[in-house]
Design an enzyme around this catalytic site. Structure first.
Site, PDB file in Angstrom:
ATOM      1  N   LYS A  45       0.844  -1.202   0.000  1.00 31.22           N
ATOM      2  CA  LYS A  45       0.000   0.000   0.000  1.00 31.22           C
ATOM      3  C   LYS A  45       0.880   1.253   0.000  1.00 31.22           C
ATOM      4  CE  LYS A  45      -0.353  -0.023   5.069  1.00 31.22           C
ATOM      5  NZ  LYS A  45      -1.207  -0.428   6.209  1.00 31.22           N
ATOM      6  N   ARG A 143     -11.629   0.713  13.875  1.00 35.10           N
ATOM      7  CA  ARG A 143     -11.196   1.426  12.675  1.00 35.10           C
ATOM      8  C   ARG A 143     -11.983   0.842  11.515  1.00 35.10           C
ATOM      9  NH1 ARG A 143      -5.007   1.167  10.312  1.00 35.10           N
ATOM     10  NH2 ARG A 143      -5.717  -0.869   9.660  1.00 35.10           N
ATOM     11  N   TYR A 270      15.527  30.960   7.789  1.00 33.32           N
ATOM     12  CA  TYR A 270      14.377  31.712   8.293  1.00 33.32           C
ATOM     13  C   TYR A 270      14.492  31.960   9.786  1.00 33.32           C
ATOM     14  CZ  TYR A 270      11.743  31.236   3.952  1.00 33.32           C
ATOM     15  OH  TYR A 270      11.313  31.322   2.651  1.00 33.32           O
ATOM     16  N   MET A 318      11.008  25.013   2.458  1.00 35.84           N
ATOM     17  CA  MET A 318      10.110  24.119   1.727  1.00 35.84           C
ATOM     18  C   MET A 318      10.874  23.199   0.776  1.00 35.84           C
ATOM     19  SD  MET A 318       6.786  25.152  -0.568  1.00 35.84           S
ATOM     20  CE  MET A 318       5.905  25.845   0.831  1.00 35.84           C
TER      21      MET A 318
HETATM   22  C1  LIG Z   1      -0.812  -1.566   6.853  1.00 35.33           C
HETATM   23  C2  LIG Z   1      -1.562  -2.813   7.135  1.00 35.33           C
HETATM   24  C3  LIG Z   1      -0.887  -4.017   7.260  1.00 35.33           C
HETATM   25  C4  LIG Z   1       0.629  -4.106   7.295  1.00 35.33           C
HETATM   26  O1  LIG Z   1       1.050  -3.716   8.570  1.00 35.33           O
HETATM   27  P1  LIG Z   1       2.615  -3.602   8.897  1.00 35.33           P
HETATM   28  O2  LIG Z   1       2.653  -3.252  10.335  1.00 35.33           O
HETATM   29  O3  LIG Z   1       3.110  -2.511   8.013  1.00 35.33           O
HETATM   30  O4  LIG Z   1       3.221  -4.902   8.599  1.00 35.33           O
HETATM   31  C5  LIG Z   1      -1.636  -5.172   7.395  1.00 35.33           C
HETATM   32  N1  LIG Z   1      -2.979  -5.129   7.418  1.00 35.33           N
HETATM   33  C6  LIG Z   1      -3.662  -3.980   7.326  1.00 35.33           C
HETATM   34  C7  LIG Z   1      -5.149  -4.010   7.361  1.00 35.33           C
HETATM   35  C8  LIG Z   1      -2.984  -2.777   7.193  1.00 35.33           C
HETATM   36  O5  LIG Z   1      -3.666  -1.632   7.129  1.00 35.33           O
END
Ligand SMILES: *Cc1c(COP(=O)(O)O)cnc(C)c1O
Length: 398
Positions: A45, A143, A270, A318
């Site tokens: 991801k 979540r 700055y 920046m």
């Molecule tokens: C990001 C995520 C993972 C991976 O978690 P890591 O701690 O990066 O290994 C696995 N499952 C879900 C649902 C996630 O959001």
């Protein structure tokens, strides 16, 4: 500006470089896999935590991952569009998404609600193919995932649609919120909730082939959470306690744009928050907080110049930072190592995260979104910063 005797330095040479060491990602994948009997889903991801999703997917699949995990459908379809054929799970989509392109592309769908279930089934009918779904149970993060009181109904409805042939519940999934603290009692509660979810699913007539709960921390800390599949992200990129033996795969360098020699008591940057206390040379780097370097690390951060740690002088701008290089005769074009695996004394993503009071994940994903940083994929270990950035054309990039 000229790169010492080598002719004009073109614009690309003035861009920071993020070099991705695929031997490190490969070794991390193998090491993580060796820590479990379960199969490995590699989480790519957020563009593989900033490392490049397509390239990373190829490496992890070649080194033992049998599945890929991403957040959105768009990420999954991008991988498919690039020719990645391994199973891919997408776990965060709107409840009324048109899932037919996903089903058509054989993307597995996490299903956290009856609305998602309906949409997955509709997508399957439209695509004229069974949707492979992972029922997602919230085991204590509040979540994503179905709440415990919604779970029995979700299972019953999924079983009905499975009987009708539109969906196949291949997996059950959950996610632990405190797995980086093995002694936290919420881990046991999460494991128990997941086990209970599995019993409810069975009673509803479901026979998922895989159960997955553990991410990197639980993989490393808690074998009782592994089941038959683990979803690992962070560890692939070297984000884990040092004791795990994993290696950061990213090395960030930036070339010096210009230098100036200044006397003692020169205020830099700055708000003049930093003043030289001796005559020194200042080097300007073309990278700043817009590229993902946290401004909160001003006055703490250092970088590696010619093998030595050198302070970032004053506030981060920046797109620019200034380095106090002391009496090093550093010249424009020379690369400075901002972070890396630490082999040569450069700060690691964990060092930067500590200075910024954040986690390496945030730092690396932010760097990954910079459009100025050039990302290069290396199939051999990242060498120490070359004496001149002009040498990098010799690297074996893929
Ligand atoms: C990001 C995520 C993972 C991976 O978690 P890591 O701690 O990066 O290994 C696995 N499952 C879900 C649902 C996630 O959001």
């Amino acid at each position: 500006m000229r790169g010492a005797g080598s002719g004009p330095v073109n614009d690309e040479r003035l861009q920071p470089q993020l070099r991705i060491d695929h031997t490190a990602i490969a070794a991390n994948t193998r090491l993580l896999h060796s820590r479990t009997k379960a199969a490995l889903m590699a989480v790519v991801k957020a563009d593989a935590f900033g490392h490049g999703a397509v390239e990373t997917a190829r490496t992890v699949v070649a080194h033992g991952a049998t599945q890929l995990g991403v957040t959105t459908l768009a990420e999954a379809l991008e991988l498919r569009g690039s020719g990645v054929r391994a199973p891919i799970l997408s776990w965060l989509n709107a409840p009324d998404t048109d899932f037919s392109p996903a089903v058509d592309a054989r993307v597995d769908l996490a299903v956290p609600s009856t609305e998602h279930l309906r949409a997955a089934s509709a997508g399957a009918r439209k695509a004229a193919r069974t949707a492979r779904i992972h029922l997602h149970m919230d085991v204590g993060m509040a979540r994503d995932g179905a709440a415990p009181h919604q779970w029995p109904d979700l299972c019953t409805r999924a079983a009905a649609l499975e009987a009708a042939g539109t969906v196949k519940v291949t997996d059950l999934m959950g996610h632990l919120g405190c797995a980086d603290r093995p002694e936290d009692p919420h881990n046991r509660a999460g494991r128990d909730a997941f086990a209970q979810a599995g019993r409810v699913a069975r009673q509803a007539g479901l026979r998922p082939a895989h159960h997955h709960l553990a991410a990197t921390s639980a993989l490393l800390n808690d074998p009782s959470s592994h089941h038959d599949l683990v979803r690992v992200g962070a560890g692939l990129y070297g984000i884990a306690p040092a004791s795990a033996g994993l290696r950061f795969a990213a090395t960030l360098t930036a070339p010096v744009v210009s230098v100036r020699d200044v006397p003692a008591n020169t205020a830099v940057g700055y708000a003049h928050t930093w003043t030289t206390h001796r005559p020194t040379r200042l080097a300007l780097l073309p990278i700043g907080y817009a590229d993902g370097l946290p401004r909160a690390t001003s006055h703490q951060a250092h970088v590696l110049v010619r093998g030595r740690p050198r302070t970032v002088a004053g506030m981060f701008s920046m797109d620019q930072i200034v380095i106090d290089v002391g009496d090093d005769p550093i010249a424009p074009g020379e690369p400075v190592t901002i972070l890396g695996p630490g082999d040569h004394g450069e700060p690691t993503p964990a060092d930067w995260a500590g200075w910024a009071q954040t986690i390496p994940h945030e730092l690396l994903t932010a760097l990954g979104t910079s459009r100025r940083i050039i990302r290069r994929h290396l199939t051999h270990p990242v060498p120490p910063a070359p004496a001149r950035l002009l040498c990098t054309s010799l690297e074996n990039t893929t």
